[in-house]
Design a protein around this motif. Structure first.
Motif, PDB file in Angstrom:
ATOM      1  N   LYS A 169       0.805  -1.220   0.000  1.00 24.41           N
ATOM      2  CA  LYS A 169       0.000   0.000   0.000  1.00 24.41           C
ATOM      3  C   LYS A 169       0.837   1.269   0.000  1.00 24.41           C
ATOM      4  O   LYS A 169       0.408   2.307  -0.512  1.00 24.41           O
ATOM      5  N   ARG A 225      -5.536   3.115  -2.651  1.00 36.11           N
ATOM      6  CA  ARG A 225      -4.157   2.775  -3.044  1.00 36.11           C
ATOM      7  C   ARG A 225      -3.699   3.640  -4.217  1.00 36.11           C
ATOM      8  O   ARG A 225      -2.592   4.180  -4.217  1.00 36.11           O
ATOM      9  N   THR A 261     -15.325   4.004   1.838  1.00 41.28           N
ATOM     10  CA  THR A 261     -14.163   3.207   2.238  1.00 41.28           C
ATOM     11  C   THR A 261     -14.284   2.695   3.663  1.00 41.28           C
ATOM     12  O   THR A 261     -13.848   1.573   3.966  1.00 41.28           O
ATOM     13  N   ASN A 314      -7.570   1.946   5.097  1.00 41.56           N
ATOM     14  CA  ASN A 314      -7.857   2.488   3.775  1.00 41.56           C
ATOM     15  C   ASN A 314      -8.496   3.870   3.846  1.00 41.56           C
ATOM     16  O   ASN A 314      -8.222   4.730   3.007  1.00 41.56           O
TER      17      ASN A 314
END
Length: 389
Positions: A86, A113, A137, A150
Motif C-alpha cells: 500500500k 491505493r 471506504t 484504507n
C-alpha cells in the motif's frame, strides 16, 4: 519506453472511423486492476465514451490482473505499474515519469491505493488530480482494521485532489461528513449502455429463476439471499438461483457451499462463475436480486439489470434508491433481513407487485438517467472545469 516509465500490457487500439482525433486531451485512470466488477466496469466504459467529449483515456494498473483480459468496452492503452504494498511510494515517481512522457492532462484515481500515488505524481508534475469515490471506504469490507487503514490513506491522499467524483448523492453526503468541501464534490451517477434490442418477455410461469451477479464477498449478502430462498421454497414457491461471478477468497466460497448444503439448496443453484457477457446472463434471469449489506456506491449490476429488462429486488443501501423507486422501477428490501427479502421477492412471485410494469418503468428510467454516455458526459464536465476548457 524509457527505464523510468512503466511497461505496457496491451497494444494501443488500431485506427478506425471511431478513433479519437489526436488533438483530444489525454487522461490517465489509475486503477487497481486485479478484479473486474462494478468499479472496473465504470472505468472500462469511461475509456470507451470519454473520447465523445474530448478526452482520450489510458489506464495504469497497480495490481495487474483480470481488468486487462476482461474489459470489453474500451481498447485504451493499459500500463502496468505494480505496487509491492500500500505504501510503495516509489511508484508515484514512476507514474510521474509516465505522465510527463505521455503528456497526460489529468490524473484520475479510483481507489485509496491509487489515490496515494496519484497524489504523489500530481505533486511531482503539477498535473491536476481527480479522485473517483465508488463506495464508502469506511464500510468497504467486514474487516474493521482494513477499512480504517484504507480510509486514513484515502483522506490523506484526496487532500490534494482538485475534484471528487461521487457516484451517488449518498456518497457525496458521506464525503461531506469527512470534511470535504462542497465545491470539491461533483455527483456523477454510474451508467451502463442501453441494450440495442431488449427481448420481449412474458410473465414467468412455473419455476422462477432468481439471479445475482457480484464479486462474492461477505458484504454482498449472499448468505441472506440463500436463507430467503430456503424460506420461499418452504412456502412452496418454485425458484432456483443463477449465481454469476467469482468468489473473493476460497475460504469464503467454502463457507457459502457449507451453508448451501445446510439449507438443502444444492439442487436449486447454478454456479456460473465469472462471465464476460453479463447482459446475456440477465436474459436468463426472471428476477435479479442484490442483497448487499452495506458498502455500495451506485451498483452497476442494478443499472445493467434495468437496461436488460430484468426487474430488480435490491436492499436499501447507499445509492440503490437513487436508481430504484420502490414498487415502480424495482423492489427495495431491508438489508441483512432474510425474512423481509423473502417477502419482497414473494410479492413479485405472487403478482402483488406487477412484474411487467416494473420492467417497463425500469427500462425507461435507465434510458433517461443512467446511460454510459451520460456518465462520461458528467466526468468530462469535471475535466472541463479543472482545465478551464
Amino acid at each position: 519506453m524509457s527505464d523510468t516509465a512503466v511497461s505496457s500490457s496491451s497494444q494501443p487500439s488500431t485506427a478506425s472511423t471511431d478513433q479519437a482525433p489526436p488533438t483530444l486531451a489525454k487522461v490517465v485512470h489509475v486503477i487497481n486492476g486485479e478484479h473486474y466488477s462494478g468499479a472496473e466496469r465504470v472505468q472500462d466504459l469511461l475509456g470507451k465514451c470519454l473520447p465523445k467529449f474530448g478526452y482520450d483515456a489510458s489506464f495504469v494498473c497497480v495490481k495487474p490482473g483480470k481488468f486487462a483480459e476482461a474489459r470489453s468496452a474500451s481498447t485504451s492503452p493499459i500500463h502496468d505499474l505494480p505496487m509491492k504494498h500500500k505504501f510503495d511510494l516509489w511508484q508515484a515517481k514512476r507514474l510521474a515519469d509516465l505522465v510527463k512522457q505521455e503528456n497526460f492532462a489529468v490524473i484520475h484515481a479510483h481507489t485509496p491505493r491509487t489515490a496515494l500515488i496519484g497524489m504523489g505524481a500530481s505533486h511531482l508534475t503539477g498535473v491536476p488530480f481527480v479522485y473517483h469515490v465508488h463506495s464508502p471506504t469506511s464500510r468497504d469490507s467486514t474487516r474493521p482494521w482494513h477499512n480504517w487503514m484504507n480510509q486514513r490513506i484515502e483522506q490523506m491522499s484526496i487532500a490534494r485532489a482538485v475534484q471528487l467524483v461521487c457516484v451517488s448523492n449518498s456518497l457525496a453526503g458521506h464525503m461531506r461528513t469527512l470534511g470535504v468541501k462542497e465545491d470539491r464534490i461533483t455527483v456523477v451517477h454510474n451508467g451502463v449502455p442501453q441494450v440495442d434490442h431488449v427481448v420481449d418477455r412474458e410473465l414467468p410461469s412455473g419455476t422462477w429463476t432468481l439471479g445475482t451477479v457480484a464479486l462474492f464477498r461477505p458484504r454482498k449478502g449472499l448468505e441472506v439471499l440463500l436463507e430467503a430462498m430456503a424460506q420461499l421454497r418452504d412456502r412452496g414457491h418454485m425458484i432456483r438461483l443463477r449465481a454469476v461471478g467469482p468468489f473473493e477468497t476460497p475460504e469464503y466460497e467454502a463457507g457459502i457451499h457449507a451453508l448451501v448444503e445446510k439449507l438443502n439448496l444444492g439442487d436449486a443453484i447454478d454456479w456460473v462463475g465469472f462471465a464476460r457477457d453479463v447482459n446475456a446472463q440477465f436474459t436468463q434471469m426472471d428476477l435479479f436480486v442484490l442483497p448487499s449489506l452495506f458498502g455500495e456506491g451506485l451498483p452497476m449490476v442494478v443499472l445493467e439489470s434495468m437496461a436488460a429488462g430484468t426487474p430488480v429486488v435490491a436492499t436499501d443501501v447507499e445509492g440503490v434508491t437513487e436508481a430504484i423507486v420502490d414498487g415502480e422501477s424495482g423492489i427495495i428490501a431491508k438489508p441483512n433481513d432474510p425474512e423481509h427479502l423473502a417477502q419482497r421477492i414473494e410479492a413479485v412471485l405472487t403478482g402483488r407487485e406487477d412484474w411487467r410494469e416494473i420492467r417497463k418503468t425500469a427500462l425507461k428510467r435507465h434510458a433517461d438517467l443512467f446511460s454510459d454516455v451520460a456518465m462520461a458526459r458528467g466526468v468530462a464536465s469535471v475535466y472541463d472545469k479543472i482545465l478551464q476548457k
